[in-house]
Design a protein around this motif. Structure first.
Motif, short mmCIF file in Angstrom:
data_model
loop_
_atom_site.label_atom_id
_atom_site.label_comp_id
_atom_site.label_asym_id
_atom_site.label_seq_id
_atom_site.Cartn_x
_atom_site.Cartn_y
_atom_site.Cartn_z
N GLY A 152 0.82 -1.21 0.00
CA GLY A 152 0.00 0.00 0.00
C GLY A 152 0.85 1.26 0.00
N GLU A 153 1.93 1.23 0.79
CA GLU A 153 2.83 2.38 0.86
C GLU A 153 4.03 2.22 -0.06
N THR A 154 4.07 1.15 -0.80
CA THR A 154 5.22 0.81 -1.68
C THR A 154 6.53 1.02 -0.95
N SER A 155 6.64 0.35 0.21
CA SER A 155 7.85 0.50 1.03
C SER A 155 8.37 -0.86 1.45
N PHE A 156 9.65 -0.87 1.80
CA PHE A 156 10.32 -2.08 2.28
C PHE A 156 11.40 -1.62 3.25
N HIS A 157 10.98 -1.04 4.35
CA HIS A 157 11.93 -0.47 5.31
C HIS A 157 12.63 -1.56 6.10
N LEU A 158 13.89 -1.33 6.39
CA LEU A 158 14.72 -2.28 7.15
C LEU A 158 14.78 -1.82 8.60
N LYS A 159 14.52 -2.75 9.52
CA LYS A 159 14.44 -2.37 10.94
C LYS A 159 15.26 -3.30 11.81
N LYS A 160 15.76 -2.71 12.89
CA LYS A 160 16.42 -3.50 13.93
C LYS A 160 16.14 -2.81 15.25
N PRO A 161 15.71 -3.54 16.26
CA PRO A 161 15.31 -2.88 17.51
C PRO A 161 16.48 -2.30 18.31
N PHE A 162 17.65 -2.95 18.22
CA PHE A 162 18.80 -2.49 19.02
C PHE A 162 20.06 -2.56 18.16
N ALA A 163 20.53 -1.42 17.72
CA ALA A 163 21.69 -1.38 16.82
C ALA A 163 22.97 -1.76 17.55
N GLN A 164 23.86 -2.44 16.83
CA GLN A 164 25.18 -2.81 17.32
C GLN A 164 26.23 -2.10 16.48
N GLU A 165 27.41 -1.89 17.06
CA GLU A 165 28.48 -1.21 16.32
C GLU A 165 28.84 -1.94 15.04
N GLU A 166 28.75 -3.28 15.07
CA GLU A 166 29.11 -4.05 13.88
C GLU A 166 28.07 -3.95 12.77
N ASP A 167 26.97 -3.27 13.02
CA ASP A 167 25.98 -3.02 11.97
C ASP A 167 26.39 -1.85 11.08
N SER A 168 27.40 -1.12 11.47
CA SER A 168 27.85 0.02 10.66
C SER A 168 28.28 -0.47 9.28
N ALA A 169 27.67 0.07 8.25
CA ALA A 169 27.90 -0.41 6.87
C ALA A 169 27.08 0.45 5.92
N MET A 170 27.23 0.14 4.64
CA MET A 170 26.38 0.75 3.60
C MET A 170 25.28 -0.25 3.27
N TYR A 171 24.05 0.22 3.23
CA TYR A 171 22.90 -0.64 2.97
C TYR A 171 22.20 -0.19 1.69
N TYR A 172 21.91 -1.17 0.85
CA TYR A 172 21.22 -0.88 -0.41
C TYR A 172 19.92 -1.68 -0.48
N CYS A 173 18.88 -1.02 -0.88
CA CYS A 173 17.61 -1.66 -1.17
C CYS A 173 17.57 -1.93 -2.68
N ALA A 174 16.98 -3.07 -3.08
CA ALA A 174 16.97 -3.41 -4.50
C ALA A 174 15.64 -4.05 -4.87
N LEU A 175 15.24 -3.82 -6.12
CA LEU A 175 13.97 -4.29 -6.66
C LEU A 175 14.25 -5.15 -7.89
N ARG A 176 13.65 -6.34 -7.93
CA ARG A 176 13.75 -7.13 -9.15
C ARG A 176 12.63 -6.71 -10.09
N ALA A 177 13.03 -6.33 -11.30
CA ALA A 177 12.09 -5.78 -12.25
C ALA A 177 11.73 -6.82 -13.30
N GLY A 178 10.45 -7.17 -13.38
CA GLY A 178 9.97 -8.05 -14.43
C GLY A 178 10.44 -9.47 -14.28
N ASN A 179 10.55 -10.17 -15.41
CA ASN A 179 10.90 -11.58 -15.39
C ASN A 179 12.38 -11.85 -15.55
N THR A 180 13.17 -10.81 -15.68
CA THR A 180 14.62 -11.01 -15.76
C THR A 180 15.19 -11.01 -14.35
N GLY A 181 16.46 -11.31 -14.26
CA GLY A 181 17.13 -11.28 -12.96
C GLY A 181 17.69 -9.93 -12.62
#
Lengths: 109, 115
Positions: free
Chosen positions: A66-95
């Motif tokens: 409904g909101e066209t969203s896919f948010h990533l959540k974690k209740p308690f962040a850890q220092e080792e979670d520090s990183a770059m995060y990418y969201c990705a969408l598979r489009a159509g029938n290709t990979g």
């Protein structure tokens, strides 16, 4: 047009705080969505995908069509979670995956 | 157990040079991809291939070409390098089949600097 938007370039939180990395998508078909993560000096790798409906390293993501969203959540962040995060969408029938701009998560001690 | 290998980790080339970036995967994947990764722009698809000798343009194919003569190898070619092609190039592969369908496995990246 197919598009993935991650509105935050940088998200900075303290250790133990909740984390939510936002992802919105634009796609007229049935979407398949992923979160990928890149830790410092490591390869880009899959974190989780919506069809698996699992929690990885304490992270979860729910597809909200409904909101066209896919948010990533974690209740308690850890220092080792520090990183770059990418969201990705598979489009159509290709990979082919369309990626967002990426969000750097910085977890401070 | 490296599965996607990019031949060059760092390259420095001059404007106008022809540049070859090689990628090999050992997972028998049908699909292979070339992305470029730039800060603030994320990953943008240059070309992808879903079979030997088959290729499709991605979102930013201008100035690039590709070659896939064997299933395991996918090459990216910059016919005449320009400074705006300075970037990190990521190769990836995937299979459309099974539990891991459409999950990309990435190489370590090739950082290209064009002077």
């Amino acid at each position: 047009a197919q598009r993935v938007t991650q509105p935050e370039k940088l998200l900075s939180v303290f250790k133990g705080a909740p984390v939510e990395l936002k992802c919105n998508y634009s796609y007229s078909g049935s979407p398949e969505l992923f979160w990928y993560v890149q830790y410092s000096r490591q390869r880009l790798q899959l974190l989780l995908r919506h069809i698996s409906r699992e929690s990885i390293k304490g992270f979860t993501a729910d597809l909200n069509k409904g909101e066209t969203s896919f948010h990533l959540k974690k209740p308690f962040a850890q220092e080792e979670d520090s990183a770059m995060y990418y969201c990705a969408l598979r489009a159509g029938n290709t990979g082919k995956l369309i990626f967002g701009q990426g969000t750097t998560l910085q977890v401070k001690p | 157990d490296v599965k996607v290998t990019q031949s060059s980790r760092y390259l420095v080339k001059r404007t106008g040079e022809k540049v070859f970036l090689e990628c090999v995967q050992d997972m028998d994947h049908e699909n292979m991809f070339w992305y470029r990764q730039d800060p603030g722009l994320g990953l943008r698809l240059i070309y992808f291939s879903y079979d030997v000798k088959m290729k499709e343009k991605g979102d930013i194919p201008e100035g690039y070409s590709v070659s896939r003569e064997k299933k395991e190898r996918f090459s990216l070619i910059l016919e005449s390098a320009s400074t705006n092609q300075t970037s990190m190039y990521l190769c990836a592969s995937s299979t459309p089949l099974g539990l891991g369908a459409n999950v990309l496995t990435f190489g370590a990246g090739s950082r290209l600097t064009v002077l």
